[in-house]
Design an enzyme around this catalytic site. Structure first.
Site, PDB file in Angstrom:
ATOM      1  N   GLU A 289       0.829  -1.206   0.000  1.00  0.00           N
ATOM      2  CA  GLU A 289       0.000   0.000   0.000  1.00  0.00           C
ATOM      3  C   GLU A 289       0.865   1.259   0.000  1.00  0.00           C
ATOM      4  O   GLU A 289       0.450   2.309  -0.477  1.00  0.00           O
ATOM      5  CB  GLU A 289      -0.919   0.009   1.237  1.00  0.00           C
ATOM      6  N   HIS A 310       7.887 -26.937  -1.623  1.00  0.00           N
ATOM      7  CA  HIS A 310       7.314 -28.075  -2.335  1.00  0.00           C
ATOM      8  C   HIS A 310       6.196 -27.633  -3.274  1.00  0.00           C
ATOM      9  O   HIS A 310       5.439 -28.461  -3.782  1.00  0.00           O
ATOM     10  CB  HIS A 310       6.817 -29.115  -1.331  1.00  0.00           C
ATOM     11  N   LYS A 424     -14.303   0.194  -4.037  1.00  0.00           N
ATOM     12  CA  LYS A 424     -15.431   0.598  -3.178  1.00  0.00           C
ATOM     13  C   LYS A 424     -16.478   1.334  -4.017  1.00  0.00           C
ATOM     14  O   LYS A 424     -17.679   1.107  -3.867  1.00  0.00           O
ATOM     15  CB  LYS A 424     -14.941   1.530  -2.058  1.00  0.00           C
TER      16      LYS A 424
HETATM   17  O1  PA5 Z   1      -3.926   1.169   5.774  1.00  0.00           O
HETATM   18  C1  PA5 Z   1      -5.050   1.564   5.557  1.00  0.00           C
HETATM   19  O2  PA5 Z   1      -5.351   2.767   5.554  1.00  0.00           O
HETATM   20  C2  PA5 Z   1      -6.189   0.598   5.299  1.00  0.00           C
HETATM   21  O3  PA5 Z   1      -5.759  -0.710   5.226  1.00  0.00           O
HETATM   22  C3  PA5 Z   1      -7.205   0.714   6.416  1.00  0.00           C
HETATM   23  O4  PA5 Z   1      -6.588   0.396   7.628  1.00  0.00           O
HETATM   24  C4  PA5 Z   1      -8.392  -0.202   6.177  1.00  0.00           C
HETATM   25  O5  PA5 Z   1      -9.009   0.098   4.958  1.00  0.00           O
HETATM   26  C5  PA5 Z   1      -9.408  -0.075   7.302  1.00  0.00           C
HETATM   27  O6  PA5 Z   1      -9.823   1.237   7.428  1.00  0.00           O
HETATM   28  P1  PA5 Z   1     -10.584   1.730   8.704  1.00  0.00           P
HETATM   29  O7  PA5 Z   1      -9.698   1.597   9.881  1.00  0.00           O
HETATM   30  O8  PA5 Z   1     -10.924   3.165   8.413  1.00  0.00           O
HETATM   31  O9  PA5 Z   1     -11.822   0.884   8.850  1.00  0.00           O
END
Ligand code: PA5
Length: 447
Positions: A289, A310, A424
């Site tokens: 990310e 394996h 989303k």
């Molecule tokens: O790193 C990030 O920003 C995402 O992985 C969020 O943690 C994830 O989408 C969950 O978001 P939230 O804590 O707002 O529910």
């Protein structure tokens, strides 16, 4: 206490030391950018000095809430996804007995996870599992609006209130969310839940050392003080004042960027301990990310060895030469088991009799490293003295600071994630969410 170590000797046939050293100015610039908060993403640097800012009182408050949940629950469901899920799961699995889920609980509540998928079967089976249990919930969502988590929490809140009564439910549901905004905050305030704040300036994937990770880890019965101490020591060991070649985060960031520049586009995080599976999942989110944007970024992958030798072993040994490996090597196992001798020796394993199982594992590790290097796969090794809370704390901070530096060296903002919105938007359009009328029409025309 010694620190975790990084060994890059086995990448040097693939990138030169000079190439890595040439990245020192870029690394220094990234380190200064983090410290001075003058690069893109500078409003999300709350994790940088988080370990050293954690007080004894704060740890006590987390432990007190954990004790309340431990006293009053047989099962605690941790609801969260992505950065609000993977850190806690990684640490809990790394520190738990491999068979904990099948063993008597010995006073510890079972910690289970939800809100990280939208599977009807998963949620139905969870509901059925909880039907005769005294359970509590830790609802973790920074935004408070994430569909997966909110959907699971809607079900869990209702079930908890029905099974335990509204008053008890309000004592065994804890919210970890934004200080003021989002549905999770509003519900927590309305229902009187104990709540913890996720700081505005800490992004999800960097939040494991906030209550997001610390509370579930404490509920599972692990030593969060030791975890934080490990992170604090690594914060010192990776400070920008530490010379480049002695700073393992700086060297890791430089080495992986040098490999990337030489066409090594995929980094495989390797472990030889099944308990580290979720550490790799957490690491994949952290690096994926943070770096995968603007059509750039090393693709973070992971394997569990020797199991995957394996299966994926063939690809790694002889597939496209665009990969490198980073091996998490645990120096000393927590238990002791000797290979027994066998009179018939039908399996031919008597040459191992009297040796520790870990010695066999270590020789597999060493042999694999050399085989993969011979096959054209650069290898780094991160040596971790023992698998315990202290060293997991070190590892967490090492990877976080390494990621911040590496992202800036790559030339991206490591602290945003604009790409996660695309699915989303389509999902909401397909589900006819109010406000998505135009998108719904447009997407249906494409089906
Ligand atoms: O790193 C990030 O920003 C995402 O992985 C969020 O943690 C994830 O989408 C969950 O978001 P939230 O804590 O707002 O529910």
């Amino acid at each position: 206490m010694e620190n975790i170590k990084l060994n890059i000797d086995k990448v040097l046939g693939f990138v030169s030391k000079e190439q890595i050293m040439a990245l020192e100015p870029a690394v220094k610039k990234a380190q200064a950018g983090l410290e001075e908060a003058n690069l893109p993403g500078n409003d999300f640097l709350g994790w940088l000095h988080l370990p050293s800012s954690i007080t004894k009182e704060f740890i006590e408050e987390i432990n007190a809430t954990a004790a309340t949940l431990r006293r009053n629950c047989d099962v605690v469901v941790v609801a969260g996804i992505g950065g609000s899920y993977l850190g806690a799961r990684a640490v809990i699995e790394a520190l738990s007995n491999n068979f904990a889920a099948m063993m008597p609980t010995a006073g510890n509540p079972r910690v289970v996870f939800a809100g990280h998928n939208i599977s009807e079967d998963y949620l139905s089976e969870l509901t059925a599992f909880l039907a005769d249990k005294k359970f509590g919930v830790i609802n973790i969502s920074k935004s408070g609006t994430t569909t997966e988590t909110a959907l699971a929490f809607r079900l869990l809140k209702k079930q908890c209130e029905e099974q335990r009564g509204k008053e008890t439910a309000s004592k065994v549901i804890v919210a970890i969310t934004d200080a003021v905004k989002g549905a999770a905050r509003i519900t927590a305030d309305k229902e009187g839940y104990k709540s913890f704040i996720i700081p505005d300036n800490v992004g999800g994937r960097f939040s494991v050392l906030t209550p997001v990770g610390l509370l579930p880890i404490a509920v599972a019965g692990f030593d969060i003080e030791a975890l934080v101490k490990g992170a604090q020591d690594m914060e010192k060991a990776c400070a920008p004042t530490v010379p480049f070649e002695e700073n393992i985060a700086a060297m890791y960031a430089a080495t992986r960027n040098a490999l990337y520049a030489n066409g090594k586009k995929i980094e495989i995080l390797v472990n030889y301990q099944p308990k580290l599976h979720f550490t790799s999942e957490w690491w994949k989110q952290l690096y994926g990310e943070s770096e995968g944007k603007e059509n750039k970024g090393i693709f973070p992958a992971s394997v569990d060895f020797t199991t995957d030798l394996h299966s994926m072993g063939q690809w790694i040994q002889e597939g496209e030469r665009t990969i490198f490996e980073t091996v998490l090597s645990i120096e000393k196992p927590n238990s002791s088991l000797i290979v027994p001798s066998d009179e018939a020796n039908l399996d031919g394993l008597n040459f191992l009799a009297g040796k520790h199982v870990d010695e066999v594992n270590k020789m597999a590790e060493l042999g694999t490293q050399l085989a993969h290097v011979d096959g054209g796969v650069p290898n780094m090794r991160i040596s971790i003295p023992e698998l315990n809370a202290y060293y997991i704390g070190q590892l967490i901070y090492f990877f976080e600071i390494g990621c911040g530096i590496s992202g800036y060296v790559l030339g991206v903002n490591p602290f945003n994630q604009p790409g996660v919105e695309a699915y989303k938007k389509n999902m909401f359009a397909l589900l006819d969410k109010p406000g998505y009328e135009a998108e719904s029409k447009a997407i249906r025309a494409r089906l």
